[in-house]
Design an enzyme around this catalytic site. Structure first.
Site, PDB file in Angstrom:
ATOM      1  CB  CYS A 110      -0.902  -0.011   1.244  1.00 47.83           C
ATOM      2  SG  CYS A 110      -2.050   1.373   1.307  1.00 47.83           S
ATOM      3  CG  HIS A 153      -5.664  -2.282  -1.857  1.00 43.87           C
ATOM      4  ND1 HIS A 153      -4.628  -2.916  -1.202  1.00 43.87           N
ATOM      5  CD2 HIS A 153      -5.421  -0.948  -1.713  1.00 43.87           C
ATOM      6  CE1 HIS A 153      -3.815  -2.004  -0.678  1.00 43.87           C
ATOM      7  NE2 HIS A 153      -4.277  -0.806  -0.979  1.00 43.87           N
ATOM      8  CD  GLU A 154      -7.080   1.359  -4.429  1.00 42.45           C
ATOM      9  OE1 GLU A 154      -6.048   0.752  -4.778  1.00 42.45           O
ATOM     10  OE2 GLU A 154      -7.067   2.207  -3.520  1.00 42.45           O
ATOM     11  CG  HIS A 157      -7.335   2.567   1.060  1.00 39.92           C
ATOM     12  ND1 HIS A 157      -6.534   2.669   2.185  1.00 39.92           N
ATOM     13  CD2 HIS A 157      -6.547   2.052   0.094  1.00 39.92           C
ATOM     14  CE1 HIS A 157      -5.320   2.214   1.904  1.00 39.92           C
ATOM     15  NE2 HIS A 157      -5.292   1.844   0.653  1.00 39.92           N
TER      16      HIS A 157
HETATM   17  O1  SB7 Z   1      -4.652   2.101  -2.178  1.00 34.26           O
HETATM   18  C1  SB7 Z   1      -3.816   2.017  -3.274  1.00 34.26           C
HETATM   19  N1  SB7 Z   1      -2.513   1.628  -2.953  1.00 34.26           N
HETATM   20  O2  SB7 Z   1      -2.096   1.766  -1.710  1.00 34.26           O
HETATM   21  C2  SB7 Z   1      -1.619   1.229  -4.011  1.00 34.26           C
HETATM   22  C3  SB7 Z   1      -1.488  -0.279  -4.126  1.00 34.26           C
HETATM   23  C4  SB7 Z   1      -2.762  -0.916  -4.576  1.00 34.26           C
HETATM   24  C5  SB7 Z   1      -2.788  -2.422  -4.522  1.00 34.26           C
HETATM   25  C6  SB7 Z   1      -1.674  -3.185  -4.190  1.00 34.26           C
HETATM   26  C7  SB7 Z   1      -1.771  -4.585  -4.148  1.00 34.26           C
HETATM   27  C8  SB7 Z   1      -2.972  -5.192  -4.443  1.00 34.26           C
HETATM   28  C9  SB7 Z   1      -4.072  -4.427  -4.756  1.00 34.26           C
HETATM   29  C10 SB7 Z   1      -3.972  -3.052  -4.805  1.00 34.26           C
HETATM   30 NI    NI Z   2      -3.615   1.165  -0.473  1.00 32.57          NI
END
Ligand code: SB7
Ligand code: NI
EC number: 3.5.1.88
Length: 183
Positions: A110, A153-154, A157
Site C-alpha cells: 500500500c 483494496h481501494e 480504504h
Molecule cells: O490504495 C492504493 N494503494 O495503496 C496502491 C497499491 C494498490 C494495490 C496493491 C496490491 C494489491 C491491490 C492493490
Molecule cells: Ni492502499
C-alpha cells in the site's frame, strides 16, 4: 500534481475513518480530485516521471490517502486478459459478490504503508460494483481476478480498512492495548 508528499501514511487517523459519500451530480471539485488521482497513478507507472518525481508505483489510489475523506478512488490497471481499467469512481457500491475468495500469491502492499507486511490477503473472487465515473456516467462492472482484488483494496480504504487487517493471524499492529482486565 499529486506526489508522494501528498500521500498520507499509516498512523494518520484519516486512514481509519469511514469516508463520506459525495453529492451527485459530481461537483467540479470532486471530478478534479478523481482526475488528479488518476493522473498520479499513471505517472507512478511511467518510469521517467516516477523517477523524476520519486513516485512509488501504484495501480490504485483512494481519496483518504490524499487526506480527503470522501468515497472516491481511481484505478489504472490491466487485468490478466490485457483489459485496461483506467477510471475514477465515486460512491462505489458492492451489489453482489462470490462466496469464493481469491488472493495475490505475493500478498499486497500500500502506498500509505512504508514497510513490507507479508501474508495472503483474502478477497472476494468475483464482485459486481456500481458507481459514478469521473465523467459523471453511471457504471456497473462485474470484476474477477486481479482487477477484482485491486478494486477491493481501494474499496477497503473508503471504510478505513488496511490490507494487513485481512491477513490471517496477524495481530493488528495498531490495536490499542486493552484495559488491564480484558483478555
Ligand atoms: O490504495 C492504493 N494503494 O495503496 C496502491 C497499491 C494498490 C494495490 C496493491 C496490491 C494489491 C491491490 C492493490
Ligand atoms: Ni492502499
Amino acid at each position: 500534481m499529486i506526489t508522494m508528499d501528498d500521500i498520507v501514511r499509516e498512523g494518520n487517523p484519516i486512514l481509519r475513518k469511514v469516508a463520506e459519500p459525495v453529492e451527485l451530480p459530481l461537483t467540479d471539485e470532486d471530478k478534479q480530485t478523481l482526475v488528479d488521482m488518476l493522473e498520479f497513478i499513471k505517472n507512478s507507472q511511467d518510469p521517467e516521471i516516477a523517477e523524476k518525481y520519486g513516485l512509488r508505483p501504484g495501480v490504485g489510489l483512494a481519496a483518504p490517502q490524499i487526506g480527503i475523506s470522501k468515497r472516491l478512488f481511481a484505478i489504472h490497471a490491466t487485468d490478466e486478459n490485457g483489459n485496461l481499467y483506467s477510471m475514477g469512481i465515486a460512491n462505489p457500491k458492492v451489489v453482489s459478490h462470490s462466496v469464493e475468495t481469491n488472493e495475490l500469491e505475493n500478498g499486497e502492499g500500500c502506498l500509505s504503508v512504508d514497510r513490507d507486511v507479508p501474508g495472503l490477503v483474502p478477497r472476494r473472487a468475483r464482485l459486481t460494483i456500481t458507481g459514478v465515473d469521473h465523467e459523471g456516467n453511471d457504471v456497473r462492472m462485474r470484476l474477477r481476478g486481479y482487477i477484482a482484488i485491486v478494486f477491493q483494496h481501494e474499496l477497503d480504504h473508503l471504510d478505513g480498512i488496511m490490507f494487513y487487517d485481512r491477513i490471517e493471524g496477524l495481530e493488528d499492529p495498531f490495536k490499542k492495548p486493552l484495559p488491564g482486565f480484558a483478555l
